[in-house]
Write a protein that holds these residues in place. Structure first.
Motif, mmCIF file in Angstrom:
data_model
loop_
_atom_site.group_PDB
_atom_site.id
_atom_site.type_symbol
_atom_site.label_atom_id
_atom_site.label_comp_id
_atom_site.label_asym_id
_atom_site.label_seq_id
_atom_site.Cartn_x
_atom_site.Cartn_y
_atom_site.Cartn_z
ATOM 1 N N LEU A 124 0.962 -1.343 -0.157
ATOM 2 C CA LEU A 124 0.089 0.124 0.478
ATOM 3 C C LEU A 124 0.929 1.543 -0.060
ATOM 4 O O LEU A 124 0.735 2.172 -0.865
ATOM 5 C CB LEU A 124 -1.322 0.237 1.374
ATOM 6 C CG LEU A 124 -2.203 1.380 1.412
ATOM 7 C CD1 LEU A 124 -2.795 1.382 -0.021
ATOM 8 C CD2 LEU A 124 -2.814 1.450 1.908
ATOM 9 N N SER A 125 1.973 1.442 0.388
ATOM 10 C CA SER A 125 2.849 1.519 0.723
ATOM 11 C C SER A 125 3.325 2.981 -0.597
ATOM 12 O O SER A 125 3.704 3.299 -0.830
ATOM 13 C CB SER A 125 3.896 2.179 1.927
ATOM 14 O OG SER A 125 3.496 2.426 3.022
ATOM 15 N N ALA A 126 4.086 1.905 -1.550
ATOM 16 C CA ALA A 126 4.292 2.200 -2.624
ATOM 17 C C ALA A 126 2.994 2.132 -3.455
ATOM 18 O O ALA A 126 3.734 3.100 -4.362
ATOM 19 C CB ALA A 126 5.045 0.467 -3.105
ATOM 20 N N GLU A 127 2.356 1.639 -3.372
ATOM 21 C CA GLU A 127 1.144 1.963 -4.548
ATOM 22 C C GLU A 127 0.677 3.560 -4.122
ATOM 23 O O GLU A 127 0.244 4.768 -5.003
ATOM 24 C CB GLU A 127 -0.462 1.427 -4.247
ATOM 25 C CG GLU A 127 -1.586 2.232 -4.446
ATOM 26 C CD GLU A 127 -2.996 0.825 -4.526
ATOM 27 O OE1 GLU A 127 -4.083 1.991 -4.799
ATOM 28 O OE2 GLU A 127 -2.771 -0.127 -4.334
ATOM 29 N N LEU A 128 0.487 3.901 -3.149
ATOM 30 C CA LEU A 128 0.602 5.679 -2.619
ATOM 31 C C LEU A 128 1.268 6.431 -3.175
ATOM 32 O O LEU A 128 1.236 7.680 -3.255
ATOM 33 C CB LEU A 128 -0.163 5.546 -0.936
ATOM 34 C CG LEU A 128 -1.430 5.195 -0.714
ATOM 35 C CD1 LEU A 128 -1.160 5.106 0.977
ATOM 36 C CD2 LEU A 128 -1.917 5.915 -1.551
ATOM 37 N N GLU A 161 -3.573 12.557 -0.011
ATOM 38 C CA GLU A 161 -4.088 13.079 0.106
ATOM 39 C C GLU A 161 -4.870 12.160 -0.654
ATOM 40 O O GLU A 161 -4.856 11.521 -1.486
ATOM 41 C CB GLU A 161 -3.201 13.574 -1.029
ATOM 42 C CG GLU A 161 -1.867 14.605 -0.934
ATOM 43 C CD GLU A 161 -2.635 16.143 -0.454
ATOM 44 O OE1 GLU A 161 -3.442 16.374 -0.513
ATOM 45 O OE2 GLU A 161 -1.638 16.797 0.604
ATOM 46 N N CYS A 162 -5.769 13.064 -0.690
ATOM 47 C CA CYS A 162 -7.468 11.807 -1.073
ATOM 48 C C CYS A 162 -8.172 12.622 -1.241
ATOM 49 O O CYS A 162 -8.510 14.639 -1.492
ATOM 50 C CB CYS A 162 -7.838 11.329 0.036
ATOM 51 S SG CYS A 162 -7.111 10.150 1.052
ATOM 52 N N ASP A 163 -9.022 11.973 -2.820
ATOM 53 C CA ASP A 163 -10.153 13.492 -3.361
ATOM 54 C C ASP A 163 -11.371 13.617 -2.209
ATOM 55 O O ASP A 163 -11.800 14.272 -2.560
ATOM 56 C CB ASP A 163 -10.487 12.685 -4.988
ATOM 57 C CG ASP A 163 -9.002 12.687 -5.536
ATOM 58 O OD1 ASP A 163 -8.714 13.524 -5.568
ATOM 59 O OD2 ASP A 163 -9.064 11.285 -6.524
ATOM 60 N N ALA A 168 -10.111 7.891 0.877
ATOM 61 C CA ALA A 168 -9.597 7.739 2.248
ATOM 62 C C ALA A 168 -10.628 6.249 3.204
ATOM 63 O O ALA A 168 -9.463 5.531 3.291
ATOM 64 C CB ALA A 168 -9.566 8.531 3.337
ATOM 65 N N ILE A 169 -11.437 6.517 2.740
ATOM 66 C CA ILE A 169 -11.490 5.411 3.950
ATOM 67 C C ILE A 169 -11.472 3.738 3.088
ATOM 68 O O ILE A 169 -11.188 2.966 3.586
ATOM 69 C CB ILE A 169 -13.663 5.657 4.265
ATOM 70 C CG1 ILE A 169 -14.148 6.203 4.935
ATOM 71 C CG2 ILE A 169 -13.726 3.908 4.239
ATOM 72 C CD1 ILE A 169 -15.261 6.853 5.196
ATOM 73 N N LEU A 175 1.000 9.368 -1.672
ATOM 74 C CA LEU A 175 1.350 9.567 -0.035
ATOM 75 C C LEU A 175 2.607 10.660 0.560
ATOM 76 O O LEU A 175 2.976 11.548 -0.190
ATOM 77 C CB LEU A 175 2.999 8.824 0.071
ATOM 78 C CG LEU A 175 3.541 8.119 1.581
ATOM 79 C CD1 LEU A 175 2.252 7.593 2.702
ATOM 80 C CD2 LEU A 175 4.258 7.083 1.031
ATOM 81 N N VAL A 176 1.963 11.466 2.014
ATOM 82 C CA VAL A 176 2.874 12.652 2.192
ATOM 83 C C VAL A 176 3.762 11.911 2.686
ATOM 84 O O VAL A 176 4.957 12.386 3.262
ATOM 85 C CB VAL A 176 2.093 13.388 2.871
ATOM 86 C CG1 VAL A 176 2.773 15.035 3.582
ATOM 87 C CG2 VAL A 176 0.538 13.464 1.543
#
Length: 117
Positions: free
Chosen positions: A29-33, A82-84, A89-90, A39-40
């Motif tokens: 998930l970290s890599a994808e974000l 960062e999410c739209d 985010a959920i 990913l901030v």
């Protein structure tokens, strides 16, 4: 912000394979974000026994070893992303393996414009 909660009982109940799966899921998930630019920042937090709680009352500072809250669960880590919108985010929070065992809290970061995400 995705706030990851944990407790010693849930972590201790996991097998070595399940812990490896946790690490793999977080890494994926970290890599994808990161790749998507969402990913901030993210980090796991040290064991709660290393916590120092600071309070100031009437100008006097006090410190106490350990977390402030008397609860089984503790903040174990976070993802700042960062999410739209809240739904996105959920959806990311639900993909964190921790959500299957304890909880992941989704909380907007306050910005100068107000309480919006």
């Amino acid at each position: 912000m995705l706030l990851i909660y944990s407790n010693a009982e849930s972590w201790d109940s996991l097998s070595a394979e399940q812990r490896d799966e946790f690490a793999r899921s977080h890494a994926e998930l970290s890599a994808e974000l990161a790749e998507s630019g969402q990913l901030v920042s993210s980090a796991g937090l040290a064991d709660p026994i290393t916590t120092t709680t600071v309070q100031v009352r009437n100008g006097a500072r006090t410190t106490t070893d350990g977390p402030y809250a008397e609860a089984k669960e503790h903040l174990a880590g976070f993802y700042l992303i960062e999410c739209d919108d809240l739904d996105q985010a959920i959806a990311y929070a639900a993909r964190l393996p921790d959500a299957e065992y304890v909880a992941v809290e989704v909380r907007p970061v306050m910005v100068d414009a107000g309480l919006e995400m």
